[in-house]
Design an enzyme around this catalytic site. Structure first.
Site, PDB file in Angstrom:
ATOM      1  N   PRO A 197       0.738  -1.165  -0.062  1.00 37.75           N
ATOM      2  CG  PRO A 197       0.226  -0.908   1.858  1.00 37.75           C
ATOM      3  CD  PRO A 197       0.955  -1.895   1.155  1.00 37.75           C
ATOM      4  CG  ASP A 232       1.134   2.645   5.076  1.00 41.29           C
ATOM      5  OD1 ASP A 232       0.195   2.284   6.055  1.00 41.29           O
ATOM      6  OD2 ASP A 232       2.213   2.810   4.887  1.00 41.29           O
ATOM      7  CD1 TRP A 241       8.222   0.240   9.411  1.00 39.32           C
ATOM      8  CD2 TRP A 241       7.339  -0.701   7.499  1.00 39.32           C
ATOM      9  NE1 TRP A 241       8.629   0.989   8.296  1.00 39.32           N
ATOM     10  CE2 TRP A 241       8.307   0.557   7.123  1.00 39.32           C
ATOM     11  CE3 TRP A 241       6.786  -1.079   6.181  1.00 39.32           C
ATOM     12  CZ2 TRP A 241       8.534   1.153   6.036  1.00 39.32           C
ATOM     13  CZ3 TRP A 241       7.113  -0.782   5.139  1.00 39.32           C
ATOM     14  CH2 TRP A 241       8.016   0.695   4.979  1.00 39.32           C
ATOM     15  CD  GLN A 261       8.818  -0.510   1.374  1.00 40.83           C
ATOM     16  OE1 GLN A 261       8.661  -1.098   2.355  1.00 40.83           O
ATOM     17  NE2 GLN A 261       8.562   0.694   1.189  1.00 40.83           N
ATOM     18  CD1 TRP A 282       4.255  -4.214   3.669  1.00 46.75           C
ATOM     19  CD2 TRP A 282       4.911  -4.928   1.589  1.00 46.75           C
ATOM     20  NE1 TRP A 282       3.087  -4.922   2.910  1.00 46.75           N
ATOM     21  CE2 TRP A 282       3.364  -5.479   1.640  1.00 46.75           C
ATOM     22  CE3 TRP A 282       5.377  -4.944   0.311  1.00 46.75           C
ATOM     23  CZ2 TRP A 282       2.718  -5.714   0.858  1.00 46.75           C
ATOM     24  CZ3 TRP A 282       4.565  -5.776  -0.717  1.00 46.75           C
ATOM     25  CH2 TRP A 282       3.323  -5.989  -0.226  1.00 46.75           C
ATOM     26  CE  LYS A 336      16.713   9.073  -2.459  1.00 46.54           C
ATOM     27  NZ  LYS A 336      16.883   8.747  -0.923  1.00 46.54           N
ATOM     28  CE  LYS A 356       6.989  16.407  -4.491  1.00 51.27           C
ATOM     29  NZ  LYS A 356       6.244  16.145  -3.640  1.00 51.27           N
TER      30      LYS A 356
END
Length: 1150
Positions: A49, A88, A616, A657, A661, A694, A697
RNA sequence: AGUCCCGUAGCUCAGCUGGUUAGAGCGCUACACUGAUAAUGUAGAGGUCCCCAGUUCAAAUCUGGGCGGGACUACCA
């Protein structure tokens, strides 16, 4: 319905994206892709999610393209694919952004803003960008079921999570313990790492540091250390926090670090001693110049102290040695005062031996637990364990300790002086920086006892509390844990059954993580999250954990009856009814649940443990909670084989993750069901900008997925992302690459289709004729069909193995190199003009089959254009019953159509053609000028046979009349010989180089001897070597006297003499070309007939009249006349040869 | 600091279990083709296969050690 294939003016993938989306919606294609698979085996996919409180980025397209590709593929393979979307919704970022947007802090909740409002704000905040997420999902063609997404804040979701927690609780896997966390004694609160990382928190401070001497206990484990030792033996360890020394229970060494044993004197007392420290740090503590000093001359108090290195040991060897407690104030319960190993030990500073106080350091706590070392704890009057420093930052007062404990474990005489003292002066308002600190007093005490080697001030960076500006302590704080270490072996065993892509993430990163597993700290002191469903009495003796709302509801009723609560806050809720309307009546979040006071079995009040759980856990619980298991959908979890929803067949997320996750899914499934949560997994890398940085913004280098899709359409974007680099490598995202994919792959595929449509429409082909058996089709058709079936195999295998990059690259290679650049180019003449005969029909059928198969093969990766291509083709032919390519069946290869020999032959043709074209270019001979012959040396019969099979293709491609095969006997071929290292290497090894040198010296006669007898003996380094033809590669490289090109085993000579006849034919072709150009420039239809006049010129008169029929038929001219002169201004000038121009008049006829 | 990934042409990437001219696409340059044409083809230039050492007859490929970039985890006596 039109009776023509749709033709396009240009390829607009952005528009196609929109059109195809619209048709998917109108036809409800997504749901059909599931409903048409009803009753089939399931393929279970779990969606990790995302959190909708941030805008989706281009990296989300990456992960979702991978997910979508395999779900579509499996659908086409006939599986019923489960893929439920989810959100999530819990966690700190949500709280922070709510507080920011409302301009409040946590303290304001309940006063400035009601709890209901705050809760509502969190729900809104977390779904802020839902629309954008759904839009991206739709536009990029990610098929995931958004009808009824799971939402982690939903009461039913929470209820499932509670049920899981209850299972763990009942299995004894949930317990209350402590972890070492930053704590501010001045503010009386724990701090998050987030708070600690705020600017200004880490500051340079000057503290008293001490190198302490820990006395070795002489026994069988340490006996080896006493060789040559005649004074007391110590380990040296450095600390910047001497106040933690009384809590020392272990010393930690690096297993691979080398340590030295040094004989010397204590600098403060002058007593002889022998100490152990890291070799690399010897000179930080002993001046190299002093090594020559004589031990006999040393007097206590001398500045220069002699020393001698006696021996070296590795950290490994020192492990297990016992030492005496340094400061004997309190006796610990359990194993202590032993040397252990830790991977974090370095020799950058200190002594290479780290003092371990498990109650005051995170690393300390971890390595101590791993080695079974007890922490140093005292017992308070309530019988609870406490560290030696209390939460106000002072040494635990004797009078507050349990009397029995004091009697048995505390040395009151020596401790009394320190009992109650603050460990940092900053905590005591009566003290200043000038007063002696505890650190100093402890150091002085150690000095007197000959247990301090060096005491000095040292500047280091230390964290401070952002509220009080006072130093932070690392302190054991209460937490709830999941005892994952209890199932560690199971976790590892199950992990070994998972197919990881790439494997290294599974066995490496994830495997190592499991090997070094610690218990999972579930507690979070937050507001917006899943509350722990645990209630305890104040003394902690009674605990209840709830696994359903129903159970809690029942307990509340009891509490109301007992008078602890005036009414049931969940009044009206009906246990067992799962509709929205029922669950909307309650809220399982804080602070509602905090207000619930229950009654214990012994009649005492029970209060909820105030913590929330790690978010988590929420996401790791989704295999169960997404279906409100076990309250609903229970049957799907106990299905017949291959029909259930657990575990997942496939998941995919970013490699970040791994410990998030991926771990929580794995841990929960292992503990609850003794099962993996997923069978196959792709962990993809990052999406970086094109310079490898990377995206952020802040830097302005983030790529907006919406803009990119709008500009190029999703297909090129998806294709680029999947094929540019393996998904698990980082992708340097370059918009230029997306455009390249558009041009190279989609542009070529589109062109190929348009070519097909153009001529199929002219001929009225719509695949209504009988299928021409493949064996009855021409060589080139059989060739491309063979490659197509090889391609089907490769793409199928790649996708089966979760390798989308290989699949995409193979399709792209086929379309560009084989289908477009060879098959279509060579077959063009078969499509235009001529009879509508078997050859032509075969050409259409073959191309059609290739196109429709490519559409199916690329459908999982590029769902939009492939569907358009499929429907454009199928609309007219009706060959397929499915409305969409995504409902179709994935192709299976027909092995009988794969003809490796034919593929080899065509390979020869391609290479030969390109070599001949190269020769022509070198001699500046236009391809339109026919040439007489090529000559090919033949080394064996098989080669000749293969070349002959494709002779016609080569000749027409390069415009040459015939092939002459040169055999050996003619003696005009010069041969070249090269050893075959692969066969000779293993046989002759060391003398390989000499053999290669000898072979290089072979004469033409030697080569022919070898060829004839299949054996050649030579002697190298007194060793006999026998070569057979298999041990060498014989090639030709020259045909003396001819223009030759050579590549690998293929050598071709070109006859560049041009006879008068060839010359005339060349002129004729030149005319045809020019006339065709005029036709096109005049916008004539391909089928228009013309009449043609050419002004006479001696240079070409003969050629034109000789080739009149040829020119006429190629240009569709009804009459061709040579005229003496053209009327003024009529016709146009075209160049036929250098400095030869012809005036030509072209007129449409009829 | 630990774990993992990556390092090959100006750029993006292939190169399987070691085998002798290290490849492709893009870009650049030149040329060609032309009823697929706002397309296409062919070629040229361009390489310290990150560095060092080792194993081997043979290393871009295997081993060890560095260096550089990235991710995650942990933050240090």
């Amino acid at each position: 319905m039109s009776d023509k294939f749709r033709e396009y003016k240009q390829l607009d993938l952005s528009q196609i994206n929109k059109d195809v989306l619209k048709s998917w919606e109108e036809e409800d294609t997504f749901h059909k892709s599931i409903s048409t698979r009803e009753g089939n085996p399931t393929f279970v996919f779990y969606e990790g999610p995302p959190s909708a409180n941030g805008m989706p980025g281009i990296h989300h397209v990456m992960a979702r393209a991978i997910k979508d590709t395999f779900c579509r593929y499996k659908t086409m393979k006939g599986f019923r694919v489960h893929r439920k979307a989810g959100w999530d919704t819990h966690g700190l970022p949500v709280e922070l952004s709510v507080e920011k947007s409302l301009g409040i802090t946590k303290e304001d909740i309940g006063s400035k803003i009601t709890v209901e409002e705050y809760n509502a704000a969190c729900r809104r905040e977390v779904m802020k960008y839902t629309k954008e997420w759904e839009q991206l999902t739709r536009q990029m063609g990610y098929w995931v079921n958004m009808d009824n997404p799971y939402i982690t804040y939903d009461n039913r979701y929470i209820e499932s999570v509670w049920w899981l927690l209850k299972q763990l609780f009942d299995k004894g896997l949930l317990y209350k313990g402590y972890t070492i966390q930053p704590y501010s004694p001045a503010a009386g609160t724990g701090l998050s790492s987030h708070e600690l990382n705020q600017p200004g928190c880490y500051r340079d401070v000057k503290d008293t540091t001490a190198v302490a001497q820990f006395s070795v206990i002489r026994d069988e484990k340490s006996e080896f250390l006493y060789d040559g030792v005649d004074s007391p033996l110590y380990f040296m360890a450095w600390t910047t926090t001497p106040w933690t020394l009384p809590s020392n229970t272990a010393l930690c060494v690096g297993p691979k670090i080398t340590y030295v044993k040094v004989k010397s004197f204590n600098p403060y007392t002058g007593e002889p001693m022998t100490v152990i420290l890291a070799r690399d740090l010897l000179y930080s503590h002993f001046d190299p110049k002093n090594t020559e000093l004589d031990f006999e001359d040393y007097k206590a108090g001398d500045k220069k102290i002699p020393y001698e290195v006696l021996a070296e040991y590795t950290g490994e060897e020192l492990t297990g040695v016992n030492y005496e407690q340094l400061i004997g104030w309190v006796k610990p319960d359990g194993d202590a005062f032993r040397v252990i190993t830790g991977d974090f030990v370095t020799t950058e500073d200190g002594t290479g031996i780290v003092h371990i106080a498990p109650t005051f350091g995170a690393d300390d706590d971890r390595v101590a637990k791993q080695s079974g070392i007890a922490p140093l704890l005292v017992i308070d009057k309530d019988g609870k364990n406490q560290p030696l420093v209390d939460k106000t930052g002072r040494f635990f007062q004797i009078e507050k300790m349990d009397d029995a404990f004091v009697a048995s474990n505390v040395n009151t005489a020596s401790y009394a002086e320190f009992s109650g003292r603050f460990v940092k002066n900053a905590y005591d308002e009566g003290l200043t920086d000038d007063d002696n600190t505890v650190d100093v007093d402890i150091s002085v005490m150690l000095k007197k006892e000959s247990k301090a080697f060096k005491v000095e001030k040292h500047v280091h960076s230390y964290p401070h509390c952002w509220r009080t500006d006072k130093p932070v302590l690392y302190y054991p704080l209460d937490s709830w844990f999941v005892r994952t270490t209890a199932v560690k072996d199971k976790l590892i065993a199950l992990n070994n059954t998972i197919n990881w892509k790439p494997q290294s993430t599974g066995v490496g990163r994830f495997g190592n993580w499991l090997e070094n597993l610690v218990d999972w700290n579930l507690s979070r002191s937050r507001f917006w999250g899943t509350p722990l469903p645990i209630w305890r009495t104040e003394d902690g003796t009674q605990t209840k954990c709830f696994g359903s709302v129903e159970d809690l509801y029942g307990e509340i009723e009891k509490a109301v009856a007992a008078g602890f609560m005036t009414k049931n806050p969940y009044e009206g809720f009906v246990p067992g009814e799962f509709e929205d309307s029922n669950y909307d009546k309650i809220d399982l979040h804080r602070p509602y649940v905090d207000d619930i006071v229950l009654v214990a079995d012994n009649g005492e009040k029970m209060f909820r443990e105030p913590d929330l759980i790690d978010v988590w856990f929420d996401s790791g619980a989704m295999p169960y909670a997404q279906n409100h298991y076990p309250f609903e959908n229970k049957a799907k979890y106990q299905p017949e084989k291959g029909r259930g929803v657990f575990p997942a067949d496939f998941i995919a997320e970013g490699v970040d993750q791994t410990r998030g996750w991926f771990f929580t899914l794995h841990a929960i499934a292992t503990m609850i069901d003794d099962s993996v949560a997923f069978r196959n997994i792709i962990s993809n890398g990052l999406v970086l900008d094109k310079n490898g940085n990377k995206m952020s913004k802040r830097l302005g280098n983030a790529v907006d997925p919406f803009e990119t899709i709008e500009k190029y359409g999703s297909d090129p974007l998806r294709w680029y992302m999947l094929t540019n680099s393996q998904p698990w490598d980082n992708l340097k995202f370059d918009e230029g690459g997306v455009d390249e994919v558009r041009r190279k792959f989609f542009g070529t595929l589109y062109n190929t289709y348009n070519f097909f449509a153009l001529y199929a429409n002219v001929d009225g082909f719509c695949y209504k004729e009988e299928e021409i058996p493949v064996e009855g089709r021409p060589e080139i058709d059989r060739w491309v069909i063979s490659l197509l079936n090889s391609l089907i195999k490769e793409v199928g295998e790649s996708l089966e193995n979760y390798e989308p990059t290989r699949a995409g690259r193979a399709i792209s290679e086929f379309v560009n190199e084989n289908l477009s650049n060879w098959f279509v180019r060579l077959s063009r003449k078969r499509y235009w003009g001529g009879e509508y005969d078997a050859d032509k029909i075969s050409a259409y059928q073959t191309l059609y089959t290739c196109l429709v198969t490519v559409a199916k093969l690329s459908a999982p990766l590029a769902p939009f254009y492939s569907d358009l291509l499929f429907t454009d083709l199928n609309k007219l032919t009706g060959k397929e019953t499915d409305q969409s390519v995504h409902l179709a069946e994935f192709p299976t290869a027909d092995e009988s159509l794969i003809d490796k020999d034919l593929e080899q032959k065509m390979d020869i043709a391609q290479r030969a053609s390109s070599m001949i074209l190269g020769l022509r270019r070198k001699e500046k001979l236009k391809v339109r000028q026919p040439l007489a012959k090529i000559m090919v040396p033949v080394l064996n019969g098989r080669f000749k046979e293969q070349f002959e099979a494709v002779e016609g293709i080569i000749l027409s491609e390069v415009n040459v009349k015939e092939v002459e095969y040169l055999t050996d006997t003619a003696g005009i071929i010069k041969k070249k010989i090269k050893p075959n290292f692969k066969t000779l290497g293993p046989k002759y090894g060391k003398i390989m180089k000499q053999i290669a040198a000898s072979v290089a010296q072979f004469s033409q006669a030697d080569i022919s001897t070898l060829e004839k007898s299949d054996s050649f003996k030579l002697t190298v380094n007194d060793q006999e070597v026998e070569l057979t033809t298999a041990d060498v590669e014989i090639t030709t490289e020259d045909i003396p006297g001819w223009l030759v090109s050579s590549e690998g085993e293929l050598t071709i000579a070109l006859d560049i003499n041009i006879s008068e006849e060839l010359k005339q034919e060349g002129i004729a072709r030149e005319f045809i070309n020019k006339i065709q150009n005029i036709r096109k420039d005049s916008n004539f239809e391909v089928t228009d007939r013309i009449s043609l006049k050419i002004e006479k010129n001696d240079f070409y008169n003969q050629a034109v009249s000789n080739y009149k029929d040829y020119i006429s038929s190629q240009t569709l001219s009804a009459d061709l006349t040579l005229v003496d002169s053209m009327e003024n201004g009529m016709g146009q000038l075209v160049e036929i040869d250098q400095n030869v121009e012809a005036r030509v008049f072209v007129e449409k006829k009829g």
